[in-house]
Scaffold this motif. Structure first.
Motif, PDB file in Angstrom:
ATOM      1  N   CYS A 112       0.912  -1.233  -0.123  1.00 35.32           N
ATOM      2  CA  CYS A 112      -0.201  -0.123  -0.127  1.00 35.32           C
ATOM      3  C   CYS A 112       0.888   1.230  -0.076  1.00 35.32           C
ATOM      4  N   ARG A 117      -3.397   9.285  -1.818  1.00 38.30           N
ATOM      5  CA  ARG A 117      -4.282   8.739  -2.802  1.00 38.30           C
ATOM      6  C   ARG A 117      -4.922   7.498  -2.652  1.00 38.30           C
ATOM      7  N   ASP A 119      -5.829   4.957  -4.231  1.00 40.51           N
ATOM      8  CA  ASP A 119      -5.709   3.599  -4.675  1.00 40.51           C
ATOM      9  C   ASP A 119      -5.018   2.679  -3.662  1.00 40.51           C
ATOM     10  N   CYS A 120      -5.666   1.678  -3.375  1.00 39.34           N
ATOM     11  CA  CYS A 120      -5.115   0.931  -2.347  1.00 39.34           C
ATOM     12  C   CYS A 120      -4.986  -0.666  -2.696  1.00 39.34           C
ATOM     13  N   GLU A 124      -8.509  -3.217  -2.956  1.00 40.41           N
ATOM     14  CA  GLU A 124      -8.831  -3.908  -4.397  1.00 40.41           C
ATOM     15  C   GLU A 124      -8.739  -5.366  -4.146  1.00 40.41           C
TER      16      GLU A 124
ATOM     17  N   ARG B  73     -14.679   7.546  -2.806  1.00 41.68           N
ATOM     18  CA  ARG B  73     -13.713   7.986  -3.950  1.00 41.68           C
ATOM     19  C   ARG B  73     -12.477   8.815  -3.509  1.00 41.68           C
ATOM     20  N   SER B  77      -5.395   6.036   0.873  1.00 46.50           N
ATOM     21  CA  SER B  77      -4.818   4.774   1.316  1.00 46.50           C
ATOM     22  C   SER B  77      -4.390   4.706   2.629  1.00 46.50           C
TER      23      SER B  77
END
Lengths: 134, 134
Positions: A112, A117, A119-120, A124, B73, B77
Motif C-alpha cells: 500500500c 491517494r 488507490d489501495c 482492491e 472515492r 490509502s
DNA sequence: GATAAACCTTGCCACTGTGTCAAGGTCAAG
DNA sequence: CTTGACCTTGACACAGTGGCAAGGTTTATC
C-alpha cells in the motif's frame, strides 16, 4: 466467605462464579441465613483451578472434564494428557488461521502506498471479483 | 435476485445477509411486491467484499469502516492501511496469547507420564496454590 | 440506635457471529 | 392445482463476560 471475598481470593469475578454455578460447573454453595453464598477454602481452591484452566484457554466443557479428572483419585494421567493434547491441537489450528490472516494482510499492507491517494491494494483485494482465470 | 441467489453468489449465508442488514452494515434492499428482498449485482459485490473481509478476521465494526472507505472515492490509502495495521496488531496479540497457552500446555504434557497412574503435572499445575515464594 | 456505604441477591439486557427451528406466505415445475 | 423449494419474520441457542436495576444485608461510623 461471601462471593466477593471468594472472587478476590480466586481471581474469578463474582459474576463468573455465579455463572459457573448456573451451568453446573461448580456445585451450589451453602447459603447463610440471609441467603448469601458461603464459600469454603476448598471451594476457592476449585475456583483457582478453574481460573488457571481458563487462562490456558480451556472451554467450560473441557473444564468440566478436567475437574472431574482432578477430583477422581483413580484417574489415569493419560486421560488428562489426552484432554490437554486435544486442546493443543485446537490452539494450533487457531494459531494457523490467525497467522494466515496476518500474513495476507501484512503482504497487502506492504504494497500500500500509504499516502493521500485513494488507490489501495487492500481494498482492491477485498473487492476483487472472483474470476475463473485466476 | 432473491436472498438465496445473492447468498450463493456472494458466499455469505442468507442468515448473515439479514443480520448485516439488521446491524446496518448494508442498506435494506428493495422488496418485490410479495416482500422478498431483491438484490442487485452491486449488492452482491458488496457482500463479496464483506465475505473477504470476514475471512481476514475483520469485525463488523471494522468492516463498517472499510466499507465506507471503499465507497469513498476520495479516501486516502493511508487510512485504509491504518485499519489494516491495527488489525494486524490485534491478530498478533491474539496469536501471542494462544502461543503462550500452547507452549505452557505442551511443556506440561511433555512431563506427563501418560500412563494409568493418577499423578499428573498438568493437574498439579492447575491446582497449584499461588505462593509468595514462587 | 440510626444512618450511610458497601456489599449481596436475582433477573434481565447487551455484545459477536452464527446456526437452527417454526409458522406462514410465495413461486415454479409438474 | 398440488407439491416442493424457497422466502418472510421471530424466537432460542451457543460462550463468556459486562452492565444495570431494585431490593435486602451487613458493617462501620456518628
Amino acid at each position: 466467605m461471601n462471593i466477593g471475598k471468594a472472587a478476590e481470593a480466586s481471581g474469578v469475578s463474582a459474576k463468573m462464579i455465579r455463572y459457573y454455578e448456573a451451568v453446573d460447573l461448580i456445585p451450589a454453595p451453602v447459603r447463610t441465613q440471609s441467603g448469601y453464598r458461603d464459600y469454603s477454602d476448598r471451594d476457592v481452591h476449585t475456583l483457582r483451578f478453574i481460573q488457571r484452566a481458563r487462562s490456558l484457554g480451556f472451554t467450560v466443557e473441557q473444564m468440566r472434564n478436567l475437574l472431574s479428572l482432578w477430583q477422581d483419585r483413580h484417574r489415569a494421567s493419560a486421560d488428562v494428557r489426552k484432554v490437554a493434547m486435544q486442546h493443543i491441537v485446537d490452539l494450533e489450528r487457531k494459531i494457523d488461521e490467525l497467522q494466515q490472516m496476518r500474513n495476507t494482510l501484512a503482504h497487502l499492507a506492504d504494497h500500500c502506498q500509504n499516502d493521500g491517494r485513494p488507490d489501495c491494494p487492500i481494498l482492491e483485494e477485498l473487492a476483487r471479483a472472483p474470476c475463473a482465470g485466476s
